[in-house]
Design a protein around this motif. Structure first.
Motif, PDB file in Angstrom:
ATOM      1  N   PRO A  26      12.760  -5.407  24.387  1.00  0.00           N
ATOM      2  CA  PRO A  26      13.752  -5.443  23.442  1.00  0.00           C
ATOM      3  C   PRO A  26      13.883  -6.680  22.668  1.00  0.00           C
ATOM      4  O   PRO A  26      14.021  -6.984  21.731  1.00  0.00           O
ATOM      5  CB  PRO A  26      15.035  -5.140  23.909  1.00  0.00           C
ATOM      6  N   ILE A  27      13.579  -7.897  23.459  1.00  0.00           N
ATOM      7  CA  ILE A  27      13.575  -9.542  22.953  1.00  0.00           C
ATOM      8  C   ILE A  27      12.452  -9.251  21.817  1.00  0.00           C
ATOM      9  O   ILE A  27      12.552  -9.944  20.996  1.00  0.00           O
ATOM     10  CB  ILE A  27      13.339 -10.172  24.110  1.00  0.00           C
ATOM     11  N   GLY A  28      11.084  -9.225  22.269  1.00  0.00           N
ATOM     12  CA  GLY A  28      10.066  -9.100  21.266  1.00  0.00           C
ATOM     13  C   GLY A  28      10.360  -8.188  20.345  1.00  0.00           C
ATOM     14  O   GLY A  28       9.811  -8.683  19.003  1.00  0.00           O
ATOM     15  N   THR A  29      10.994  -6.994  20.266  1.00  0.00           N
ATOM     16  CA  THR A  29      11.156  -6.398  19.232  1.00  0.00           C
ATOM     17  C   THR A  29      12.261  -6.969  18.076  1.00  0.00           C
ATOM     18  O   THR A  29      11.996  -7.033  16.979  1.00  0.00           O
ATOM     19  CB  THR A  29      11.785  -5.099  19.801  1.00  0.00           C
ATOM     20  N   LEU A  30      13.320  -7.660  18.838  1.00  0.00           N
ATOM     21  CA  LEU A  30      14.244  -8.290  18.088  1.00  0.00           C
ATOM     22  C   LEU A  30      13.608  -9.603  17.167  1.00  0.00           C
ATOM     23  O   LEU A  30      13.784  -9.535  16.124  1.00  0.00           O
ATOM     24  CB  LEU A  30      15.273  -8.946  18.875  1.00  0.00           C
ATOM     25  N   ALA A  31      12.736 -10.334  17.790  1.00  0.00           N
ATOM     26  CA  ALA A  31      12.074 -11.243  17.124  1.00  0.00           C
ATOM     27  C   ALA A  31      11.162 -10.670  15.960  1.00  0.00           C
ATOM     28  O   ALA A  31      11.151 -11.284  15.197  1.00  0.00           O
ATOM     29  CB  ALA A  31      11.133 -12.120  18.271  1.00  0.00           C
ATOM     30  N   ALA A  32      10.403  -9.753  16.296  1.00  0.00           N
ATOM     31  CA  ALA A  32       9.488  -9.070  15.130  1.00  0.00           C
ATOM     32  C   ALA A  32      10.286  -8.540  13.864  1.00  0.00           C
ATOM     33  O   ALA A  32       9.729  -8.571  12.900  1.00  0.00           O
ATOM     34  CB  ALA A  32       8.365  -8.354  15.814  1.00  0.00           C
ATOM     35  N   THR A  33      11.105  -7.633  14.579  1.00  0.00           N
ATOM     36  CA  THR A  33      11.942  -6.882  13.366  1.00  0.00           C
ATOM     37  C   THR A  33      13.125  -7.341  12.999  1.00  0.00           C
ATOM     38  O   THR A  33      13.897  -7.091  11.886  1.00  0.00           O
ATOM     39  CB  THR A  33      11.946  -5.671  13.817  1.00  0.00           C
ATOM     40  N   SER A  61      23.422  -4.151  21.288  1.00  0.00           N
ATOM     41  CA  SER A  61      23.481  -5.485  21.559  1.00  0.00           C
ATOM     42  C   SER A  61      22.030  -5.517  22.303  1.00  0.00           C
ATOM     43  O   SER A  61      21.797  -4.914  23.181  1.00  0.00           O
ATOM     44  CB  SER A  61      24.723  -5.865  22.254  1.00  0.00           C
ATOM     45  N   ALA A  62      21.909  -6.940  21.996  1.00  0.00           N
ATOM     46  CA  ALA A  62      20.505  -7.262  22.841  1.00  0.00           C
ATOM     47  C   ALA A  62      20.766  -7.311  24.466  1.00  0.00           C
ATOM     48  O   ALA A  62      19.920  -6.891  25.083  1.00  0.00           O
ATOM     49  CB  ALA A  62      19.923  -8.918  22.391  1.00  0.00           C
ATOM     50  N   GLU A  63      22.091  -7.728  24.796  1.00  0.00           N
ATOM     51  CA  GLU A  63      22.258  -7.773  26.067  1.00  0.00           C
ATOM     52  C   GLU A  63      22.204  -6.219  26.714  1.00  0.00           C
ATOM     53  O   GLU A  63      21.716  -6.056  27.947  1.00  0.00           O
ATOM     54  CB  GLU A  63      23.654  -8.271  26.429  1.00  0.00           C
ATOM     55  N   ASP A  64      22.879  -5.214  26.032  1.00  0.00           N
ATOM     56  CA  ASP A  64      23.011  -3.929  26.446  1.00  0.00           C
ATOM     57  C   ASP A  64      21.331  -3.473  26.490  1.00  0.00           C
ATOM     58  O   ASP A  64      21.098  -2.431  27.424  1.00  0.00           O
ATOM     59  CB  ASP A  64      23.649  -3.123  25.662  1.00  0.00           C
ATOM     60  N   ALA A  65      20.636  -3.818  25.649  1.00  0.00           N
ATOM     61  CA  ALA A  65      19.277  -3.174  25.445  1.00  0.00           C
ATOM     62  C   ALA A  65      18.548  -3.754  26.582  1.00  0.00           C
ATOM     63  O   ALA A  65      17.727  -3.045  27.350  1.00  0.00           O
ATOM     64  CB  ALA A  65      18.667  -3.801  24.201  1.00  0.00           C
ATOM     65  N   ILE A  66      18.484  -4.884  26.962  1.00  0.00           N
ATOM     66  CA  ILE A  66      17.750  -5.584  28.276  1.00  0.00           C
ATOM     67  C   ILE A  66      18.384  -4.926  29.479  1.00  0.00           C
ATOM     68  O   ILE A  66      17.495  -4.417  30.308  1.00  0.00           O
ATOM     69  CB  ILE A  66      18.168  -7.144  28.199  1.00  0.00           C
ATOM     70  N   GLY A  67      19.621  -4.734  29.481  1.00  0.00           N
ATOM     71  CA  GLY A  67      20.284  -3.950  30.766  1.00  0.00           C
ATOM     72  C   GLY A  67      19.569  -2.802  30.763  1.00  0.00           C
ATOM     73  O   GLY A  67      19.219  -1.993  31.943  1.00  0.00           O
ATOM     74  N   HIS A  68      19.682  -1.991  29.741  1.00  0.00           N
ATOM     75  CA  HIS A  68      19.299  -0.473  29.767  1.00  0.00           C
ATOM     76  C   HIS A  68      17.945  -0.332  30.127  1.00  0.00           C
ATOM     77  O   HIS A  68      17.238   0.525  30.806  1.00  0.00           O
ATOM     78  CB  HIS A  68      19.498  -0.031  28.653  1.00  0.00           C
ATOM     79  N   ALA A  69      16.950  -1.233  29.544  1.00  0.00           N
ATOM     80  CA  ALA A  69      15.640  -1.453  29.891  1.00  0.00           C
ATOM     81  C   ALA A  69      15.215  -1.667  31.220  1.00  0.00           C
ATOM     82  O   ALA A  69      14.419  -0.901  31.921  1.00  0.00           O
ATOM     83  CB  ALA A  69      15.031  -2.660  29.189  1.00  0.00           C
ATOM     84  N   GLY A  83      19.505 -19.965  25.674  1.00  0.00           N
ATOM     85  CA  GLY A  83      18.514 -18.866  26.114  1.00  0.00           C
ATOM     86  C   GLY A  83      17.671 -18.592  24.862  1.00  0.00           C
ATOM     87  O   GLY A  83      18.040 -18.922  23.538  1.00  0.00           O
ATOM     88  N   ILE A  84      16.891 -17.616  25.072  1.00  0.00           N
ATOM     89  CA  ILE A  84      15.891 -17.012  23.777  1.00  0.00           C
ATOM     90  C   ILE A  84      16.791 -16.228  22.976  1.00  0.00           C
ATOM     91  O   ILE A  84      16.483 -16.306  21.730  1.00  0.00           O
ATOM     92  CB  ILE A  84      14.597 -16.334  24.459  1.00  0.00           C
ATOM     93  N   LEU A  85      17.804 -15.252  23.391  1.00  0.00           N
ATOM     94  CA  LEU A  85      18.469 -14.683  22.513  1.00  0.00           C
ATOM     95  C   LEU A  85      19.389 -15.321  21.615  1.00  0.00           C
ATOM     96  O   LEU A  85      19.253 -15.100  20.520  1.00  0.00           O
ATOM     97  CB  LEU A  85      19.281 -13.790  23.378  1.00  0.00           C
ATOM     98  N   LYS A  86      20.077 -16.589  22.311  1.00  0.00           N
ATOM     99  CA  LYS A  86      20.800 -17.290  21.301  1.00  0.00           C
ATOM    100  C   LYS A  86      19.951 -17.899  20.355  1.00  0.00           C
ATOM    101  O   LYS A  86      20.407 -18.167  19.027  1.00  0.00           O
ATOM    102  CB  LYS A  86      21.525 -18.306  22.099  1.00  0.00           C
ATOM    103  N   ALA A  87      18.758 -18.536  20.627  1.00  0.00           N
ATOM    104  CA  ALA A  87      17.853 -19.039  19.542  1.00  0.00           C
ATOM    105  C   ALA A  87      17.461 -18.186  18.595  1.00  0.00           C
ATOM    106  O   ALA A  87      17.140 -18.771  17.469  1.00  0.00           O
ATOM    107  CB  ALA A  87      16.616 -19.958  20.516  1.00  0.00           C
ATOM    108  N   LEU A  88      17.118 -17.047  18.793  1.00  0.00           N
ATOM    109  CA  LEU A  88      16.849 -16.169  17.979  1.00  0.00           C
ATOM    110  C   LEU A  88      18.090 -15.511  17.008  1.00  0.00           C
ATOM    111  O   LEU A  88      17.739 -15.677  15.683  1.00  0.00           O
ATOM    112  CB  LEU A  88      16.145 -14.730  18.447  1.00  0.00           C
TER     113      LEU A  88
END
Length: 682
Positions: A190-197, A203-211, A419-424
């Motif tokens: 999810p993090i790489g997808t968010l950065a690229a697209t 939410s990023a947090e939910d996507a990471i938790g589900h992953a 963290g990386i999510l906030k920086a993105l």
């Protein structure tokens, strides 16, 4: 009896001080630090020579640490030769996969099409665009027909639909014999997808938790699999330095490590489910050092987390940023460099992109060259027979240390700022990377960073590479014919998704049931770049003019005197303007201004470049410029730096000067504007 093999013992011993004095004498007063010391993009200095005195406790420990992060069996089998597949037709993809695996490749990556990657249904117009039309289990079975998934690793590139795609692949593998021996790379990221697209369906947090939750179930089914990917390519291809990419990889890796342990995994198990995808460019030694630095830093992270096993999995891939669309044959050399650097750096698997990757769908020849590049490197160099083959080089050890220290500082800064999510999300990371890219663009424009076949030695008359153009209408019709109606509701756990997939649910259906139909998270994505993009934009304008008129935009070389007098600057001028797609009309040389003007008038060109030696310029340049203007030249250039004569040359009608360090992009762009019109054919 005297020793006949004295060899080096007869020579006086060397030391750094003596070498430094000889080097400074050779520089004849030029500053040593400016001429021989290189400033890396990450800010540290790279010395021209390293000795044993440059080794400290930190560098001496690097090799020891790295050998603990490598599986000894890899010295026998070599790194995994992984091939990327993107053909939209699953049947064509299957034929290509079988060909690859029968001829040297050992694993594959399936890139799903734009519709599947975004969780859209088969009715989307993006079916088959930029990837394989795999939307249901029937599609996947066609693509993987006769593929032994327990022998060859199957990797996924599924974007935001990483979890639904993983469920399809899990359902396919689970139905095969020896499924527990399979080692798929599900690559949920999810993090790489968010950065690229710039978008995620929740939410990023939910996507990471589900992953992380799904990863736990995947590993229960396939103990040898990797579930989570930490992808550095969006950062590197946006222009990030090696240190910035490493910092983003670490910050993302730590985020996933926390999520996996929160989901119930122990640290060692969680670390084993993560694979790092790293972009490797054409800076050979930097590529080696980057992979070594990543191993060292991740080992430190795992040690601090209480892990007992420091092993790390790295897939290195040729950086798209380094590839070109013009003169694509040179990409064979570029990907050889990236693959060899990856092997020396200790990559577990390497994806060598085909030379025509940016142009279209690679054919069998292009895929063959890509896999054979790695086979030859393995068979001829045998670097895979050694753990950490670059270890012991004083230069590479220091480069690894400097890069690791720089990247670690950037990583700590990322973590301290949230963290990386906030920086993105707040755009700070994108801004930092864009600043680096802008600096790199300046070096590209002035050819301080040359690109062979693009900014140096361009060949505007080269034959274009032709790639396969599939019938998307037919592929979409086939995809629709394989769909079955599924009316059930899909649960969030892996077992429910696999059951739905077996019953005919598509990726789009599973995606919608999991996340809904609209993106819940949107940010400004990283902008991908390529080193050659600005030059290719100029070449595209010139090619369009040729298609419309039958000839390239042209510039006349007003060569002065004999061949020996003007060849150097005439060649320089030709390369300079043809880098922008402007054809140079050459000549044997002129002894008078009138002769040059007459030839120019007969050429039908609009602009001219005066080419000769400095003494000739002193005697003839002003007269030649005036004669050219009188003959109708609307622009006159002079090849060479004008120095103190600039004012007199400009007074004579010379409009611009081209020389080493001049802005090729700006000058060629202005010349095209002059020849074609500012709006014409951009």
């Amino acid at each position: 009896m005297s020793d006949p093999l004295k060899l080096a013992s007869e020579f006086p011993s060397a030391d750094y001080a003596s070498w430094r004095k000889l080097a400074e004498d050779a520089l004849k007063g030029a500053p040593f630090d400016k001429k021989l010391v290189t400033r890396a993009r990450d800010g540290f200095s790279v010395q021209p020579i390293y000795t044993l005195d440059d080794q400290d406790d930190a560098t001496r420990l690097i090799h020891e640490v790295l050998t603990a992060t490598v599986e000894p069996r890899e010295t026998v089998t070599g790194w995994d030769i992984r091939q990327l597949h993107t053909h939209p037709d699953p049947k064509a993809t299957n034929a290509a996969i079988l060909d690859d695996l029968e001829n040297g490749a050992t694993s594959i990556t399936l890139k799903l099409d734009a519709a599947a990657r975004q969780g859209r249904e088969i009715s989307s117009g993006e079916v088959g665009v930029d990837g394989i039309a795999i939307h249901c289990l029937a599609d996947l079975k066609i693509a993987l027909d006769d593929i032994y998934t327990n022998l060859a690793t199957i990797g996924l590139d599924a974007g935001a639909a990483g979890v639904p795609a993983a469920a399809l692949l899990a359902a396919h593998i689970a139905s095969s014999d020896d499924a527990d021996e399979a080692a798929p790379a599900f690559n949920i990221d999810p993090i790489g997808t968010l950065a690229a697209t710039g978008a995620l369906p929740c939410s990023a947090e939910d996507a990471i938790g589900h992953a992380a939750s799904v990863a736990c179930d995947l590993i229960d089914l396939f103990p040898l699999a990797t579930a989570i990917s930490v992808n550095g390519t969006p950062y590197y291809n946006a222009g990030a330095t090696d240190g910035q990419e490493l910092a983003c990889l670490l910050a993302s890796g730590v985020t996933y490590l926390r999520a996996l342990t929160d989901a119930g995994m122990v640290v060692d198990q969680a670390a084993g489910e993560i694979v790092f995808n790293v972009a490797v460019g054409t800076d050979f030694f930097a590529g080696i050092a980057k992979l070594r630095a990543l191993r060292m830093m991740w080992s430190r992270v795992l040690s601090a987390s209480g892990a007992q096993d420091a092993t790390i999995s790295i897939n290195a891939i040729s950086a798209e940023m380094a590839l070109t669309k013009v003169d694509p044959w040179v990409n064979m050399l570029r990907t050889t460099v990236t693959s060899f650097a990856a092997g020396l750096g200790g990559a577990d698997s390497v994806t060598c992109l085909p030379y025509d990757h940016l142009i279209g769908l690679p054919d069998g020849f292009a895929r063959r060259i890509a896999r054979n590049t790695q086979l030859i490197l393995q068979e001829e160099s045998n670097v895979h027979r050694v753990i950490d083959p670059a270890g012991g080089s004083w230069f590479i050890e220091n480069l690894t240390k400097e890069l690791a220290q720089t990247a670690w500082g950037k990583f700590q800064s990322l973590e301290a700022s949230g963290g990386i999510l906030k920086a993105l999300a707040n755009g700070s990371l994108k801004s930092e990377i864009e600043t680096v890219w802008q600096e790199r663009e300046k070096r590209l424009a002035t050819r301080r960073d040359p690109l062979t076949g693009v900014s140096e030695f361009p060949n505007i008359a080269e034959a274009k590479v032709q790639c396969d153009t599939p019938d998307l209408d037919a592929i979409q019709a086939d995809a629709k014919s394989r769909q079955t109606k599924y009316d059930g509701t899909v649960g969030k756990d892996l077992a429910s998704m696999m059951e739905a997939a077996r019953a005919g649910a598509t990726i789009g259906h599973i995606f919608t049931d999991l996340y809904g139909t609209s993106a819940a998270t949107r940010i400004s994505p990283l902008t991908p770049h390529r080193l050659s993009e600005s030059f290719e934009a100029l070449r595209k304008r010139a090619d369009a003019h040729k298609s419309a008129s039958g000839s390239f935009p042209q510039i006349f070389l007003a060569n002065l005197g004999k061949v020996a007098q003007h060849t150097a600057r005439a060649t320089f001028a030709r390369n300079f303007f043809e880098a922008g797609g402007i054809e140079a009309i050459t000549s044997n040389g002129f002894d008078t201004a009138d002769a040059a003007a007459k030839a120019f008038a007969e050429s039908d060109a609009k602009i001219a470049v005066i080419c000769g030696s400095d003494p000739q310029y002193g005697d003839m340049a002003s007269d030649v410029a005036k004669a050219l203007k009188s003959a109708g030249a609307s622009m006159v250039y002079l090849a060479g730096h004008p120095g103190e004569a600039r004012d007199s040359y400009e007074a004579a009608g010379i409009d611009e000067f081209i020389y080493v360090g001049a802005d090729v992009l700006a000058i060629c762009g202005a010349a095209l504007d002059h020849l074609l019109g500012k709006r014409g054919e951009k």
